[in-house]
Design an enzyme around this catalytic site. Structure first.
Site, PDB file in Angstrom:
ATOM      1  N   SER A 183       0.822  -1.220   0.000  1.00 55.92           N
ATOM      2  CA  SER A 183       0.000   0.000   0.000  1.00 55.92           C
ATOM      3  C   SER A 183       0.850   1.262   0.000  1.00 55.92           C
ATOM      4  O   SER A 183       1.902   1.314   0.642  1.00 55.92           O
ATOM      5  CB  SER A 183      -0.872  -0.003   1.260  1.00 55.92           C
ATOM      6  OG  SER A 183      -1.335   1.294   1.551  1.00 55.92           O
ATOM      7  N   THR A 211      -6.039   2.744  -6.682  1.00 50.79           N
ATOM      8  CA  THR A 211      -7.285   2.774  -5.908  1.00 50.79           C
ATOM      9  C   THR A 211      -8.037   4.069  -6.188  1.00 50.79           C
ATOM     10  O   THR A 211      -7.523   5.169  -5.984  1.00 50.79           O
ATOM     11  CB  THR A 211      -6.981   2.621  -4.403  1.00 50.79           C
ATOM     12  OG1 THR A 211      -6.340   1.358  -4.218  1.00 50.79           O
ATOM     13  CG2 THR A 211      -8.253   2.664  -3.574  1.00 50.79           C
ATOM     14  N   HIS A 223     -14.117  -1.259  -0.984  1.00 55.57           N
ATOM     15  CA  HIS A 223     -13.130  -0.942   0.046  1.00 55.57           C
ATOM     16  C   HIS A 223     -13.560  -1.518   1.402  1.00 55.57           C
ATOM     17  O   HIS A 223     -13.338  -0.932   2.457  1.00 55.57           O
ATOM     18  CB  HIS A 223     -12.978   0.591   0.144  1.00 55.57           C
ATOM     19  CG  HIS A 223     -11.603   1.066   0.514  1.00 55.57           C
ATOM     20  ND1 HIS A 223     -10.680   1.472  -0.397  1.00 55.57           N
ATOM     21  CD2 HIS A 223     -10.992   1.209   1.719  1.00 55.57           C
ATOM     22  CE1 HIS A 223      -9.572   1.855   0.216  1.00 55.57           C
ATOM     23  NE2 HIS A 223      -9.737   1.700   1.512  1.00 55.57           N
TER      24      HIS A 223
HETATM   25  C1  LIG Z   1      -6.951  -1.121   7.976  1.00 52.55           C
HETATM   26  C2  LIG Z   1      -7.190  -1.114   6.504  1.00 52.55           C
HETATM   27  C3  LIG Z   1      -6.361  -0.376   5.692  1.00 52.55           C
HETATM   28  C4  LIG Z   1      -6.571  -0.352   4.323  1.00 52.55           C
HETATM   29  N1  LIG Z   1      -5.697   0.347   3.548  1.00 52.55           N
HETATM   30  C5  LIG Z   1      -5.851   0.344   2.205  1.00 52.55           C
HETATM   31  C6  LIG Z   1      -4.901   0.991   1.380  1.00 52.55           C
HETATM   32  O1  LIG Z   1      -3.926   1.538   1.855  1.00 52.55           O
HETATM   33  N2  LIG Z   1      -5.114   0.951   0.049  1.00 52.55           N
HETATM   34  C7  LIG Z   1      -6.205   0.324  -0.513  1.00 52.55           C
HETATM   35  O2  LIG Z   1      -6.382   0.326  -1.740  1.00 52.55           O
HETATM   36  N3  LIG Z   1      -7.108  -0.314   0.262  1.00 52.55           N
HETATM   37  C8  LIG Z   1      -6.948  -0.328   1.600  1.00 52.55           C
HETATM   38  N4  LIG Z   1      -7.835  -1.008   2.373  1.00 52.55           N
HETATM   39  C9  LIG Z   1      -8.954  -1.729   1.735  1.00 52.55           C
HETATM   40  C10 LIG Z   1      -8.544  -3.153   1.328  1.00 52.55           C
HETATM   41  O3  LIG Z   1      -7.607  -3.158   0.286  1.00 52.55           O
HETATM   42  C11 LIG Z   1      -9.759  -3.963   0.845  1.00 52.55           C
HETATM   43  O4  LIG Z   1     -10.387  -3.280  -0.212  1.00 52.55           O
HETATM   44  C12 LIG Z   1     -10.780  -4.246   1.930  1.00 52.55           C
HETATM   45  O5  LIG Z   1     -10.179  -4.415   3.187  1.00 52.55           O
HETATM   46  C13 LIG Z   1     -11.537  -5.492   1.539  1.00 52.55           C
HETATM   47  O6  LIG Z   1     -12.544  -5.769   2.420  1.00 52.55           O
HETATM   48  P1  LIG Z   1     -12.438  -6.833   3.627  1.00 52.55           P
HETATM   49  O7  LIG Z   1     -11.647  -6.155   4.702  1.00 52.55           O
HETATM   50  O8  LIG Z   1     -13.863  -7.028   3.977  1.00 52.55           O
HETATM   51  O9  LIG Z   1     -11.751  -8.067   3.091  1.00 52.55           O
HETATM   52  C14 LIG Z   1      -7.645  -1.056   3.741  1.00 52.55           C
HETATM   53  C15 LIG Z   1      -8.480  -1.822   4.576  1.00 52.55           C
HETATM   54  C16 LIG Z   1      -8.260  -1.868   5.933  1.00 52.55           C
HETATM   55  C17 LIG Z   1      -9.160  -2.726   6.774  1.00 52.55           C
HETATM   56  C1  LIG Z   2      -7.095   5.932   3.389  1.00 49.12           C
HETATM   57  C2  LIG Z   2      -5.915   5.136   3.465  1.00 49.12           C
HETATM   58  C3  LIG Z   2      -4.685   5.882   3.560  1.00 49.12           C
HETATM   59  C4  LIG Z   2      -5.976   3.800   4.058  1.00 49.12           C
HETATM   60  C5  LIG Z   2      -7.201   3.079   3.630  1.00 49.12           C
HETATM   61  O1  LIG Z   2      -7.379   2.799   2.481  1.00 49.12           O
HETATM   62  C6  LIG Z   2      -8.196   2.722   4.577  1.00 49.12           C
HETATM   63  O2  LIG Z   2      -8.026   2.999   5.761  1.00 49.12           O
HETATM   64  O3  LIG Z   2      -9.214   2.135   4.184  1.00 49.12           O
END
Ligand SMILES: Cc1cc2nc3c(=O)[nH]c(=O)nc-3n(C[C@H](O)[C@H](O)[C@H](O)COP(=O)(O)O)c2cc1C
Ligand SMILES: CC(C)CC(=O)C(=O)O
Length: 377
Positions: free
Chosen positions: A128, A178, A275
């Site tokens: 990420s 994203t 997301h």
């Molecule tokens: C704590 C956290 C941080 C995340 N950070 C990012 C990120 O930096 N970039 C991104 O594209 N998605 C981010 N996501 C979203 C995940 O890539 C993904 O789309 C999502 O967690 C999928 O759903 P699930 O948690 O139900 O499996 C984040 C999700 C969580 C829970």
């Molecule tokens: C907004 C980001 C920096 C991290 C993210 O994708 C998230 O927390 O869901």
């Protein structure tokens, strides 16, 4: 990896050695165990979703609603091979670790533990932009294992180009852009606490170690200023093509129209994703968006999926509805919180093992055999 070995391997205790009772093989139950070990800030940031949480619930409910129709006497291979190739990356099963920033919230080793675990299982890790460890650290920890890079497209194009260059130089083969987080969603758990990891300096490692920005007075506010980018449009994609020579995947596609536009703009793939319900509360469940999108784009794009995958059966359902592979999000962080690298390995091995067993018991020897007919209704 021979996925067929999983279950016997588990019973023969290889995998369970050193496992704490909290690291259950019931992956859907991991969240409750993780809740007990996460700090209040980490719990508030990782587990909840946007708004009332209705989209996050809808994601899970959409999986619950769909049912597999097991078929009998189909001569399933004794040794199944779940391996596949997605956008030039070989993987042991159609599963990747979703890009997630700020992983030190879950465990002090953060992304380093996750990438080591992913490498041990052979599952691709998506790094990420908001990671707590930078490209170079993750590349050193992950070795030769497959890695992709997820971009948050900043308003400053010099920063953008520096991210792309470093990602490529450190061996990330696919760019995941994203689109659904040009602003942070309305997240009451964080708003009520007044807590954001980035403002506390977590999640900007890639940026902080970019040599050309070393002279900035206040890096945190500088980054916070270039992260929001709601003005992003389809016209901004050619710039990425000019600076990235590998496949490009758009993450956060939820409509057939946007999927068609992605194909028309020469993208290689999309991730159907909301997301994990963290952005637009009230958005439709990602799984409900998947079949229409897969049908609309056909072979023109590689269709990936995330949001709500918790079990091997969920993977079967997403593949049956048209995904070529799935990305798994929060369960990886729950494993990380509960056991560091070993915890993430546990989650990934369980997911692949349960996928294999579910597939075989449903009458399939390989993921590619799945189609809508595998599900009821
Ligand atoms: C704590 C956290 C941080 C995340 N950070 C990012 C990120 O930096 N970039 C991104 O594209 N998605 C981010 N996501 C979203 C995940 O890539 C993904 O789309 C999502 O967690 C999928 O759903 P699930 O948690 O139900 O499996 C984040 C999700 C969580 C829970
Ligand atoms: C907004 C980001 C920096 C991290 C993210 O994708 C998230 O927390 O869901």
């Amino acid at each position: 990896m021979n996925a067929g070995d999983h279950q016997l391997g588990i019973y023969l205790a290889g995998m369970l050695e050193g496992r704490t009772p909290e690291l259950t093989t019931d992956l859907a139950a991991l969240e409750n165990a993780a809740r007990k070990v996460l700090s209040p800030e980490a719990l508030g940031y990782i587990v909840p979703s946007a708004g009332s949480g209705s989209t996050a619930r809808a994601n899970l409910e959409a999986f619950e609603r769909r049912r597999i129709v097991p078929r009998m006497l189909r001569g399933v291979e004794r040794q199944r091979d779940l391996s596949c190739e997605v956008l030039g990356t070989r993987m042991p099963a159609p599963v990747l670790v979703a890009p997630m920033g700020v992983q030190t919230l879950a465990h002090e080793e953060g992304e380093l533990a996750t990438v080591r675990a992913a490498a041990a299982v052979g599952v691709p890790y998506v790094h990420s932009t908001a990671a707590a460890h930078d490209f170079e650290q993750v590349a050193a920890a992950g070795g030769d294992a497959p890695r992709w890079y997820q971009l948050y497209y900043p308003t400053d194009r010099d920063v953008c180009v520096s991210f792309l260059r470093r990602a490529r130089a450190t061996g990330h083969s696919v760019l995941v852009v994203t689109l659904d987080t040009t602003l942070l969603g309305w997240r009451p758990a964080d708003l009520d606490r007044g807590y954001l990891p980035f403002l506390a300096g977590t999640g900007i490692a890639n940026y902080l170690s970019a040599p050309s920005f070393a002279g900035v007075d206040n890096p945190v506010t500088h980054w916070a200023g270039m992260f929001p980018n709601p003005g992003l449009s389809w016209d901004d994609l050619p710039f990425l093509r000019d600076h990235w020579d590998g496949p490009i995947v758009l993450k956060g596609i939820m409509s057939t129209e946007d999927a068609r536009l992605a194909a028309e703009h020469g993208m290689d793939g999309i991730v159907v994703s909301n997301h994990g319900g963290r952005q637009v509360d009230g958005a439709l469940a990602a799984l409900d968006a998947l079949p229409g999108i897969a049908e609309a784009v056909g072979d023109r794009l590689t269709v990936l999926f995330d949001s709500g995958v918790r079990t091997g059966a969920d993977v079967v359902k997403a593949l049956a509805l048209g995904a070529k592979a799935v990305l798994v999000g929060r369960p990886v962080l729950y494993g990380l919180a509960l056991g560091g690298q070993a915890g993430v390995e546990h989650v990934l091995r369980c997911l692949l093992g349960e996928l294999d067993i579910t597939l075989a018991l449903s009458g399939y020897s390989a993921p590619g055999e799945l189609g809508p007919g595998a599900l009821a209704g």
